[in-house]
Design an enzyme around this catalytic site. Structure first.
Site, mmCIF file in Angstrom:
data_model
loop_
_atom_site.group_PDB
_atom_site.id
_atom_site.type_symbol
_atom_site.label_atom_id
_atom_site.label_comp_id
_atom_site.label_asym_id
_atom_site.label_seq_id
_atom_site.Cartn_x
_atom_site.Cartn_y
_atom_site.Cartn_z
ATOM 1 N N HIS A 58 0.830 -1.208 0.000
ATOM 2 C CA HIS A 58 0.000 0.000 0.000
ATOM 3 C C HIS A 58 0.859 1.251 0.000
ATOM 4 O O HIS A 58 2.044 1.214 0.311
ATOM 5 C CB HIS A 58 -0.972 0.037 1.192
ATOM 6 C CG HIS A 58 -0.323 0.013 2.551
ATOM 7 N ND1 HIS A 58 -0.110 -1.147 3.244
ATOM 8 C CD2 HIS A 58 0.142 1.009 3.337
ATOM 9 C CE1 HIS A 58 0.454 -0.860 4.411
ATOM 10 N NE2 HIS A 58 0.633 0.437 4.494
ATOM 11 N N HIS A 73 3.941 7.165 3.825
ATOM 12 C CA HIS A 73 4.891 6.055 3.643
ATOM 13 C C HIS A 73 4.411 5.130 2.532
ATOM 14 O O HIS A 73 3.269 5.212 2.086
ATOM 15 C CB HIS A 73 5.102 5.278 4.957
ATOM 16 C CG HIS A 73 3.911 4.522 5.475
ATOM 17 N ND1 HIS A 73 3.052 5.047 6.402
ATOM 18 C CD2 HIS A 73 3.443 3.277 5.205
ATOM 19 C CE1 HIS A 73 2.113 4.145 6.693
ATOM 20 N NE2 HIS A 73 2.321 3.076 5.966
ATOM 21 N N GLU A 127 7.676 1.087 5.016
ATOM 22 C CA GLU A 127 7.167 0.042 5.898
ATOM 23 C C GLU A 127 7.412 -1.294 5.208
ATOM 24 O O GLU A 127 7.155 -1.438 4.015
ATOM 25 C CB GLU A 127 5.657 0.251 6.119
ATOM 26 C CG GLU A 127 4.990 -0.810 6.971
ATOM 27 C CD GLU A 127 3.481 -0.573 7.162
ATOM 28 O OE1 GLU A 127 2.880 0.186 6.369
ATOM 29 O OE2 GLU A 127 2.922 -1.140 8.115
#
Ligand code: CO
Length: 136
Positions: free
Chosen positions: A7, A79, A130
């Site tokens: 994502h 992020h 991440e």
């Protein structure tokens, strides 16, 4: 080491308004909000055919995205999240190469119930990355 883009996360000051924007103006599928107190955020996921967008709103007094929104009051890309098969092996390799892992370096359970770590943006072209463990 890096697998699929899981994502892209966007920090928003008003989650309800952002959900309306994605659902009504952009015509996307938007999940129900999910409070993640241990991460200091409330999240929703926007499902796209090839990936997801995560909308993040601060939750609690010391949310890790509060400072970001103070600098960018309209919101912005916060992020990106890429999948790895073995998060501890990935972390150990990155730390050995001198990269910094945020927090105590131990994976935490993220919004999808999988372990995640965050890498310091100063070590990765100004981008917070991440890593999420998604078994192959
Ligand atoms: Co994320």
């Amino acid at each position: 080491m890096l697998g699929r883009l899981n994502h892209v996360a966007i920090a928003v000051p008003d989650l309800a308004a952002a959900m309306r924007l994605y659902r009504e103006t952009l015509g996307a599928d938007v999940s129900a909000p999910q409070a993640l107190p241990e991460h200091g955020v409330t999240v929703v996921f926007v499902d796209l055919p090839n990936t997801r967008i995560e909308l993040l709103e601060p939750l609690g007094a010391d949310s890790p995205i509060a400072g970001f929104l103070a600098r960018q009051p309209d919101g912005g890309i916060h992020h990106i999240c890429c999948e790895v098969e073995d998060i501890r092996a990935a972390r150990d390799r990155l730390v050995k190469d001198g990269a910094r892992v945020l927090g105590d370096g131990e994976p935490k359970i993220g919004a999808h119930g999988h372990p995640v770590v965050f890498l310091h943006p100063k070590d990765f072209c100004g981008t917070l990355i991440e890593l999420e463990e998604v078994p192959a």
